[in-house]
Write an enzyme that holds these catalytic residues in place. Structure first.
Site, mmCIF file in Angstrom:
data_model
loop_
_atom_site.group_PDB
_atom_site.id
_atom_site.type_symbol
_atom_site.label_atom_id
_atom_site.label_comp_id
_atom_site.label_asym_id
_atom_site.label_seq_id
_atom_site.Cartn_x
_atom_site.Cartn_y
_atom_site.Cartn_z
ATOM 1 N N CYS A 97 0.649 -1.258 -0.088
ATOM 2 C CA CYS A 97 -0.137 -0.113 0.179
ATOM 3 C C CYS A 97 1.030 1.735 0.163
ATOM 4 O O CYS A 97 1.051 1.408 -1.502
ATOM 5 C CB CYS A 97 -1.129 0.146 1.294
ATOM 6 S SG CYS A 97 -2.473 0.933 0.908
ATOM 7 N N HIS A 187 -3.238 -4.813 0.644
ATOM 8 C CA HIS A 187 -3.112 -5.601 1.654
ATOM 9 C C HIS A 187 -2.704 -7.005 2.811
ATOM 10 O O HIS A 187 -4.215 -7.780 2.793
ATOM 11 C CB HIS A 187 -3.812 -5.019 3.045
ATOM 12 C CG HIS A 187 -3.467 -3.956 3.140
ATOM 13 N ND1 HIS A 187 -2.441 -2.918 3.961
ATOM 14 C CD2 HIS A 187 -4.016 -2.256 2.856
ATOM 15 C CE1 HIS A 187 -2.012 -1.223 3.604
ATOM 16 N NE2 HIS A 187 -3.502 -1.001 3.240
ATOM 17 N N GLU A 189 -1.712 -8.791 4.574
ATOM 18 C CA GLU A 189 -1.796 -8.820 5.960
ATOM 19 C C GLU A 189 -2.774 -8.992 6.883
ATOM 20 O O GLU A 189 -3.002 -8.804 7.535
ATOM 21 C CB GLU A 189 -0.523 -7.670 6.210
ATOM 22 C CG GLU A 189 -0.419 -6.688 7.159
ATOM 23 C CD GLU A 189 -1.022 -5.765 6.106
ATOM 24 O OE1 GLU A 189 -1.151 -4.521 5.990
ATOM 25 O OE2 GLU A 189 -0.933 -6.368 4.633
#
Length: 237
Positions: A97, A187, A189
């Site tokens: 990001c 993202h 994660e």
């Protein structure tokens, strides 16, 4: 280099309310890498912590942020300069990001607010033909889901960068800058619970922008293929 850690460069801190319930960016990346055999170290450039010599690391992951690359914060520009040195030193790099945008900016691309506004929620990312032979992406399906939340985007990739994936909103979802430097706008994660918290905490604001927040929240689910990119990067380091 088994003693050298994989660095998580945490780019600023989340809003206090989100931090209180879900922790910080480095926590999310650390949780996503559970079981991957790599020692980790967390570095906070925005807090003034020094960036190590690339030779002292096995790789680096640059997190997302609530800052904007176009603000040209001194800590961010210092990290951009470090990225140029790290790339020259062939240090494995993965940007997420804000980290994706900062890598593109550092290497000569153009980053700014997306002309079509914010991209947020769980959306489909399409792998492009150039990704077929990429060591981190070759096993991905043609389309996979990913969690996204961003206002700024890479509007023009750096010269020589290869675009490896796109979404309906953003044509530059994955960029490769060389054999050891990759970045993703989404993202990997994020869990569904974390994405839901990001939507819930600003649902009135997002609704005013025209987003159907209830539909976005209802569509949330795990994104294992996106997560696999982060884990594959760490394993390859």
């Amino acid at each position: 280099m088994p003693h050298r850690p994989l660095a998580i460069l945490q780019m600023g801190r989340p809003p206090e309310d989100l931090r209180a319930t879900h922790g910080e960016q480095a926590d999310w990346v650390t949780a996503a890498l559970a079981g991957v055999d790599a020692p980790l170290t967390v570095i906070h450039p925005a807090a003034g912590q020094p960036l190590p010599e690339p030779a002292a690391l096995r790789g680096a992951v640059l997190t997302g942020s609530w800052a904007m690359v176009t603000d040209r914060e001194p800590w961010s520009e210092r990290t951009a300069q470090w990225l140029r040195l790290a790339r020259q030193a062939q240090l494995p790099l993965l940007g997420i990001c804000y980290g994706h945008q900062l890598m593109a900016h550092a290497f000569g691309g153009v980053v700014d607010y997306h002309p079509r506004g914010r991209e947020i929620g769980r959306h489909a990312v399409t792998r492009l033909p150039a990704a077929a032979a990429d060591p981190l992406l070759a096993d991905l399906p043609a389309r996979f889901a990913a969690h996204l939340t961003h206002e700024q985007s890479v509007l023009r990739p750096p010269a020589g960068a290869t675009v490896l994936a796109a979404s309906a909103h953003d044509p530059h979802q994955i960029l490769r800058y060389g054999p050891r430097a990759l970045s993703v706008q989404f993202h990997p994660e994020f869990t569904a619970a974390l994405m839901d918290a990001c939507l819930a905490r600003r649902q009135d604001f997002l609704a005013a922008e025209g987003h159907d927040v209830a539909a976005l929240r209802a569509a949330l689910a795990p994104t294992p293929h996106a997560l696999g990119i982060l884990r594959a990067f760490a394993a390859a380091c």
